[in-house]
Write a protein that holds these residues in place. Structure first.
Motif, PDB file in Angstrom:
ATOM      1  N   ALA A 210       2.403  10.008   2.601  1.00 42.83           N
ATOM      2  CA  ALA A 210       1.789   8.907   3.353  1.00 42.83           C
ATOM      3  C   ALA A 210       2.488   7.584   3.028  1.00 42.83           C
ATOM      4  O   ALA A 210       2.729   6.761   3.927  1.00 42.83           O
ATOM      5  CB  ALA A 210       0.301   8.817   3.046  1.00 42.83           C
ATOM      6  N   GLY A 211       2.827   7.385   1.774  1.00 40.73           N
ATOM      7  CA  GLY A 211       3.557   6.177   1.388  1.00 40.73           C
ATOM      8  C   GLY A 211       4.923   6.093   2.029  1.00 40.73           C
ATOM      9  O   GLY A 211       5.338   5.033   2.523  1.00 40.73           O
TER      10      GLY A 211
ATOM     11  N   GLY B   7      10.862  -3.299  12.671  1.00 34.35           N
ATOM     12  CA  GLY B   7      11.837  -4.365  12.886  1.00 34.35           C
ATOM     13  C   GLY B   7      11.668  -5.554  11.970  1.00 34.35           C
ATOM     14  O   GLY B   7      12.432  -6.501  12.053  1.00 34.35           O
ATOM     15  N   SER B   8      10.686  -5.526  11.080  1.00 35.15           N
ATOM     16  CA  SER B   8      10.504  -6.684  10.200  1.00 35.15           C
ATOM     17  C   SER B   8      11.497  -6.688   9.063  1.00 35.15           C
ATOM     18  O   SER B   8      11.736  -7.713   8.448  1.00 35.15           O
ATOM     19  CB  SER B   8       9.081  -6.683   9.643  1.00 35.15           C
ATOM     20  OG  SER B   8       8.889  -5.576   8.801  1.00 35.15           O
ATOM     21  N   GLY B   9      12.080  -5.511   8.763  1.00 32.24           N
ATOM     22  CA  GLY B   9      13.021  -5.419   7.651  1.00 32.24           C
ATOM     23  C   GLY B   9      12.357  -5.610   6.311  1.00 32.24           C
ATOM     24  O   GLY B   9      12.998  -5.853   5.315  1.00 32.24           O
ATOM     25  N   ALA B  10      11.045  -5.528   6.271  1.00 27.43           N
ATOM     26  CA  ALA B  10      10.300  -5.839   5.064  1.00 27.43           C
ATOM     27  C   ALA B  10      10.359  -4.753   4.004  1.00 27.43           C
ATOM     28  O   ALA B  10      10.066  -5.010   2.868  1.00 27.43           O
ATOM     29  CB  ALA B  10       8.836  -6.107   5.421  1.00 27.43           C
TER      30      ALA B  10
ATOM     31  N   LEU C  37       8.584   3.985   6.273  1.00 31.09           N
ATOM     32  CA  LEU C  37       9.396   4.254   7.470  1.00 31.09           C
ATOM     33  C   LEU C  37       8.856   3.484   8.668  1.00 31.09           C
ATOM     34  O   LEU C  37       9.621   2.879   9.424  1.00 31.09           O
ATOM     35  CB  LEU C  37       9.437   5.753   7.767  1.00 31.09           C
ATOM     36  CG  LEU C  37      10.283   6.592   6.819  1.00 31.09           C
ATOM     37  CD1 LEU C  37      10.072   8.076   7.097  1.00 31.09           C
ATOM     38  CD2 LEU C  37      11.746   6.230   6.937  1.00 31.09           C
ATOM     39  N   TYR C  38       7.542   3.496   8.836  1.00 28.47           N
ATOM     40  CA  TYR C  38       6.935   2.751   9.940  1.00 28.47           C
ATOM     41  C   TYR C  38       7.298   1.269   9.834  1.00 28.47           C
ATOM     42  O   TYR C  38       7.690   0.635  10.814  1.00 28.47           O
ATOM     43  CB  TYR C  38       5.418   2.932   9.938  1.00 28.47           C
ATOM     44  CG  TYR C  38       4.734   2.046  10.946  1.00 28.47           C
ATOM     45  CD1 TYR C  38       4.749   2.359  12.300  1.00 28.47           C
ATOM     46  CD2 TYR C  38       4.086   0.880  10.534  1.00 28.47           C
ATOM     47  CE1 TYR C  38       4.135   1.540  13.233  1.00 28.47           C
ATOM     48  CE2 TYR C  38       3.472   0.057  11.456  1.00 28.47           C
ATOM     49  CZ  TYR C  38       3.505   0.389  12.807  1.00 28.47           C
ATOM     50  OH  TYR C  38       2.900  -0.433  13.715  1.00 28.47           O
TER      51      TYR C  38
ATOM     52  N   ALA D 288       0.835  -1.207   0.000  1.00 29.77           N
ATOM     53  CA  ALA D 288       0.000   0.000   0.000  1.00 29.77           C
ATOM     54  C   ALA D 288       0.868   1.255   0.000  1.00 29.77           C
ATOM     55  O   ALA D 288       0.567   2.229  -0.706  1.00 29.77           O
ATOM     56  CB  ALA D 288      -0.932   0.001   1.211  1.00 29.77           C
ATOM     57  N   SER D 289       1.938   1.244   0.758  1.00 26.07           N
ATOM     58  CA  SER D 289       2.825   2.413   0.836  1.00 26.07           C
ATOM     59  C   SER D 289       3.470   2.694  -0.512  1.00 26.07           C
ATOM     60  O   SER D 289       3.492   3.836  -0.980  1.00 26.07           O
ATOM     61  CB  SER D 289       3.896   2.184   1.903  1.00 26.07           C
ATOM     62  OG  SER D 289       3.310   2.019   3.172  1.00 26.07           O
ATOM     63  N   LEU D 290       4.007   1.663  -1.144  1.00 21.80           N
ATOM     64  CA  LEU D 290       4.616   1.842  -2.464  1.00 21.80           C
ATOM     65  C   LEU D 290       3.575   2.295  -3.488  1.00 21.80           C
ATOM     66  O   LEU D 290       3.849   3.157  -4.328  1.00 21.80           O
ATOM     67  CB  LEU D 290       5.291   0.548  -2.913  1.00 21.80           C
ATOM     68  CG  LEU D 290       6.539   0.160  -2.142  1.00 21.80           C
ATOM     69  CD1 LEU D 290       6.930  -1.281  -2.438  1.00 21.80           C
ATOM     70  CD2 LEU D 290       7.683   1.113  -2.450  1.00 21.80           C
ATOM     71  N   ALA D 291       2.392   1.727  -3.393  1.00 21.03           N
ATOM     72  CA  ALA D 291       1.330   2.092  -4.331  1.00 21.03           C
ATOM     73  C   ALA D 291       0.903   3.546  -4.163  1.00 21.03           C
ATOM     74  O   ALA D 291       0.615   4.223  -5.155  1.00 21.03           O
ATOM     75  CB  ALA D 291       0.141   1.155  -4.143  1.00 21.03           C
ATOM     76  N   LEU D 292       0.857   4.037  -2.941  1.00 21.64           N
ATOM     77  CA  LEU D 292       0.525   5.454  -2.733  1.00 21.64           C
ATOM     78  C   LEU D 292       1.584   6.355  -3.367  1.00 21.64           C
ATOM     79  O   LEU D 292       1.246   7.377  -3.981  1.00 21.64           O
ATOM     80  CB  LEU D 292       0.392   5.755  -1.242  1.00 21.64           C
ATOM     81  CG  LEU D 292      -0.875   5.221  -0.579  1.00 21.64           C
ATOM     82  CD1 LEU D 292      -0.800   5.406   0.941  1.00 21.64           C
ATOM     83  CD2 LEU D 292      -2.116   5.897  -1.135  1.00 21.64           C
ATOM     84  N   ILE D 293       2.840   5.979  -3.245  1.00 21.29           N
ATOM     85  CA  ILE D 293       3.910   6.758  -3.876  1.00 21.29           C
ATOM     86  C   ILE D 293       3.758   6.716  -5.392  1.00 21.29           C
ATOM     87  O   ILE D 293       3.850   7.741  -6.077  1.00 21.29           O
ATOM     88  CB  ILE D 293       5.294   6.249  -3.427  1.00 21.29           C
ATOM     89  CG1 ILE D 293       5.471   6.437  -1.921  1.00 21.29           C
ATOM     90  CG2 ILE D 293       6.404   6.975  -4.198  1.00 21.29           C
ATOM     91  CD1 ILE D 293       6.684   5.721  -1.334  1.00 21.29           C
TER      92      ILE D 293
END
Length: 174
Positions: free
Chosen positions: A155-156, A167-170, A161-162, A104-109
């Motif tokens: 927002a993306g 800590g997931s490193g995802a 950043l969140y 979702a974050s990448l898609a918003l960007i």
């Protein structure tokens, strides 16, 4: 070999992300059309909504914060080219997204970049119109003028950043 290219451009969360990208770009374009034609901001100039929020039409021929202003057609198309490359790289990252938050974050960007690229193609400049400001007798602060595509991009980035601080490193880019 075909499967390799397909996996480079399409992953398990790509369809999910595509919905966010299309929604962000469509909302951005709809609001810009409303500002330009519904509110007639080119004629009106500005509109005070609250003591800290105005609508002010600005045609941004540069990039973020108005940097690298391009008045010529070649410069504008160069900026479109940079956006296309950025969108392609973000799309490849989206195809490898390990979580819905990252997708979702990448898609918003991507959606924000598409919205601003559409402006540049249609009008030769990005339509910016939201102005936050604080004015007191002893202090004045004016944020840069921005649009809904910029909000989606921020927002993306906040989502990425969140995810990285979780800590997931995802959120690692390919």
């Amino acid at each position: 070999m075909t499967q390799t290219y397909a996996s480079l451009l399409w992953g398990p969360l790509t369809r999910f992300g595509l919905r966010f990208a299309v929604a962000a770009a469509a909302a951005d374009q709809a609001v810009k059309l409303w500002v330009l034609y519904g509110l007639d901001m080119p004629v009106r100039g500005s509109l005070r909504l609250t003591p800290f929020l105005d609508l002010v039409l600005v045609w941004n021929t540069g990039i973020s914060y108005g940097w690298f202003q391009q008045t010529g057609e070649a410069g504008q198309w160069a900026l479109v080219g940079v956006k296309v490359i950025a969108i392609a790289l973000l799309w490849i990252w989206l195809a490898r997204a390990p979580s819905r938050l990252v997708a979702a974050s990448l898609a918003l960007i991507i959606g924000g970049a598409l919205g601003n690229a559409a402006d540049r193609i249609a009008w030769g400049a990005v339509v910016d119109f939201i102005l936050f400001h604080i004015t007191t007798p002893s202090f004045t602060f004016r944020w840069y003028v921005f649009n809904l595509a910029d909000v989606a991009i921020v927002a993306g980035v906040v989502g990425l950043l969140y995810d990285s601080f979780r800590g997931s490193g995802a959120a690692k880019a390919p």
